[in-house]
Design an enzyme around this catalytic site. Structure first.
Site, PDB file in Angstrom:
ATOM      1  N   SER A   1      14.913  22.149 -15.351  1.00  0.00           N
ATOM      2  CA  SER A   1      13.715  22.951 -15.542  1.00  0.00           C
ATOM      3  C   SER A   1      14.137  24.303 -16.070  1.00  0.00           C
ATOM      4  CB  SER A   1      12.982  23.107 -14.208  1.00  0.00           C
ATOM      5  OG  SER A   1      12.235  24.311 -14.215  1.00  0.00           O
TER       6      SER A   1
ATOM      7  N   LYS B   1      16.092  22.007 -10.170  1.00  0.00           N
ATOM      8  CA  LYS B   1      15.393  20.774 -10.533  1.00  0.00           C
ATOM      9  C   LYS B   1      16.267  19.770 -11.264  1.00  0.00           C
ATOM     10  CE  LYS B   1      11.542  19.790 -10.073  1.00  0.00           C
ATOM     11  NZ  LYS B   1      10.286  20.307 -10.638  1.00  0.00           N
TER      12      LYS B   1
ATOM     13  N   HIS C   1       0.834  -1.222   0.000  1.00  0.00           N
ATOM     14  CA  HIS C   1       0.000   0.000   0.000  1.00  0.00           C
ATOM     15  C   HIS C   1       0.863   1.265   0.000  1.00  0.00           C
ATOM     16  CE1 HIS C   1      -3.198  -2.804   1.382  1.00  0.00           C
ATOM     17  NE2 HIS C   1      -2.215  -3.282   2.134  1.00  0.00           N
TER      18      HIS C   1
END
Ligand code: ARG
Length: 457
Positions: free
Chosen positions: A275, A281, A153
């Site tokens: 980016s 980034k 999960h």
């Protein structure tokens, strides 16, 4: 090539919707191979003369050279690869070229060409998977006992080893590879050539010899089936789509693992993008695109399946669209495979963040419960309850890892818990203890690695 019964030319848009040459020119090798086998057989059966066959063979070889060197004059007016090659052949060698299409139709011709293409693409894709498996195996070996959180999960479940996690993909990809080989074998089973338009032919052809020359197991047993079926391509696309699903799951994990929140891994510069606005980034674009391409590959299967499912027997022109879908799927998969292999080859795993994450979230609670069962003969359900109370207590105290709980606190919940039990709560101890066959213990993972090494030899 078929204008005899018409007085007027086709409308421009008729030609545009009908032409497939831009797509099916990729079948040129298979088409020439099929034509050469067909002409040899016609000559062996006395249906054309040996001289005609010689001219055809030489002409087809020249055409192959023209196409390979990029000088072949492809024409949309000639619809597809079959008519383009045949028209050029006649242009080059004259009358013998006009005899090649005896006892055959484009319907059995295209089914044969396409099967040959799917056969090769499936095998080559299987080989490509093997290369990625080897990269994963190397990384598994290099990180055989690195501890990371195992999830269910996407919640921390139990500590596992990175080696074990990576080998899960090697196992998945082995099944993918076998499925693709299966698709190649299915395509190679029956040769459609000689089924002609749909009903077979009245010429005394020898279907065994063409099937054999082209590497098929046997000539197809039913001519309607042979020209009207595309389940060989559907099987390849279905299998490819499953393989793409596995690549996509690995890609998804790379996206998660390389996010600063996880910090488990860092992609190399060569496989990261920046980016245009945020200088810090480091984006995993290739992994994201692999996820998206898997969706498109699945859609290619769905589209071809929808095309085929409403066709009465035998051939209908709808089937011409099979190639764009299939080529797209194989191209997308092959690019995804190259990108994934590049990322896996050069990725850097970060030991400390992985280990820390593995210890957080009380991931060794099961180990404590198992100790109570093993050493104190506590029934498992009861052990589960006791451990649950300890986890609650740890939360109240703000202690992040079970291994860091003071012994006194453990004993406050159950006086029988000893220091020996406490030391078992370290993540390293936890993974070592899971040494059942197929389990995550480094010892078992090393055995798995050996097994794969042997297999890949
Ligand atoms: N280009 C066609 C295809 O890919 C070849 C078969 C054409 N057959 C026909 N009866 N028009 O399906």
């Amino acid at each position: 090539m078929w204008g005899g019964r018409f007085a007027a030319q086709p409308a421009d848009a008729m030609q545009a919707i009908n032409a497939s040459i831009d797509v099916d020119k990729r079948l040129w090798r298979e088409d020439i191979e099929g034509s050469k086998a067909h002409a040899d057989m016609l000559a062996a059966r006395g249906i054309i003369t040996p001289e005609d066959n010689q001219a055809i063979q030489a002409g087809l070889d020249q055409i192959a050279a023209e196409i390979a060197s990029g000088v072949f004059p492809f024409s949309a007016a000639l619809e597809d690869i079959h008519l383009n090659i045949e028209a050029r052949l006649t242009e080059r060698i004259g009358e013998p070229g006009k005899r090649l299409h005896t006892a055959r139709s484009r319907n059995d011709q295209v089914a044969t060409d396409f099967k040959l293409w799917v056969m090769r693409a499936s095998r080559e894709t299987g080989d490509g998977l093997r290369i990625l498996q080897k990269s994963l195996l190397r990384q598994a070996e290099a990180h055989v006992d690195w501890v990371m959180p195992g999830f269910t999960h996407l919640q921390t479940a139990q500590p596992i080893t990175l080696g074990h996690h990576l080998l899960a993909y090697v196992a998945m990809m082995e099944r993918d590879r076998v499925r693709l080989i299966g698709a190649a074998l299915e395509a190679a089973w029956e040769c459609p050539l000689g089924s002609a338009a749909l009903a077979g032919t009245s010429y005394p052809i020898d279907r065994d010899s063409t099937a054999n020359a082209l590497g098929f197991h046997a000539p197809s047993a039913n001519s309607l089936d042979a020209v009207g079926s595309r389940d060989f391509a559907l099987a390849a696309l279905a299998n490819l789509s499953i393989a793409a699903t596995h690549l996509s799951r690995l890609a998804e994990e790379l996206v998660l693992w390389t996010s600063p929140q996880f910090g488990f891994a860092t992609l190399s510069d060569g496989w990261s993008t920046g980016s245009s606005i945020m200088p810090q980034k480091r984006n995993p674009d290739a992994a994201e695109l692999i996820r998206a391409k898997a969706a498109r590959i699945g859609a290619d299967f769905a589209a071809l399946n929808s095309i085929v499912q409403k066709l009465p027997l035998a051939y209908a022109k709808d089937l011409q669209e099979d190639k764009a879908l299939t080529f797209n799927a194989f191209d997308a998969f092959s690019l995804s495979l190259t990108a994934m292999t590049g990322m896996i080859e050069t990725i850097r795993f970060n030991r400390a963040p992985m280990r820390d994450a593995a210890a957080r979230g009380y991931s060794t609670a099961t180990d404590l419960a198992d100790w109570l069962v093993r050493e104190l003969k506590t029934p498992f359900r009861e052990a589960h309850e006791i451990t649950g109370r300890i986890v609650r207590r740890a939360e109240q105290l703000g202690v992040a890892e079970l291994a860091q709980m003071p012994l006194g606190e453990l004993q406050a919940v159950d006086g029988r818990i000893s220091e020996a039990a406490r030391t078992l709560l370290a993540v390293e101890k936890s993974v070592e203890s899971r040494d059942s066959y197929g389990g995550t213990a480094p010892q078992r993972v090393r055995e798995q690695i050996e097994r794969w090494r042997e297999m890949f030899k």
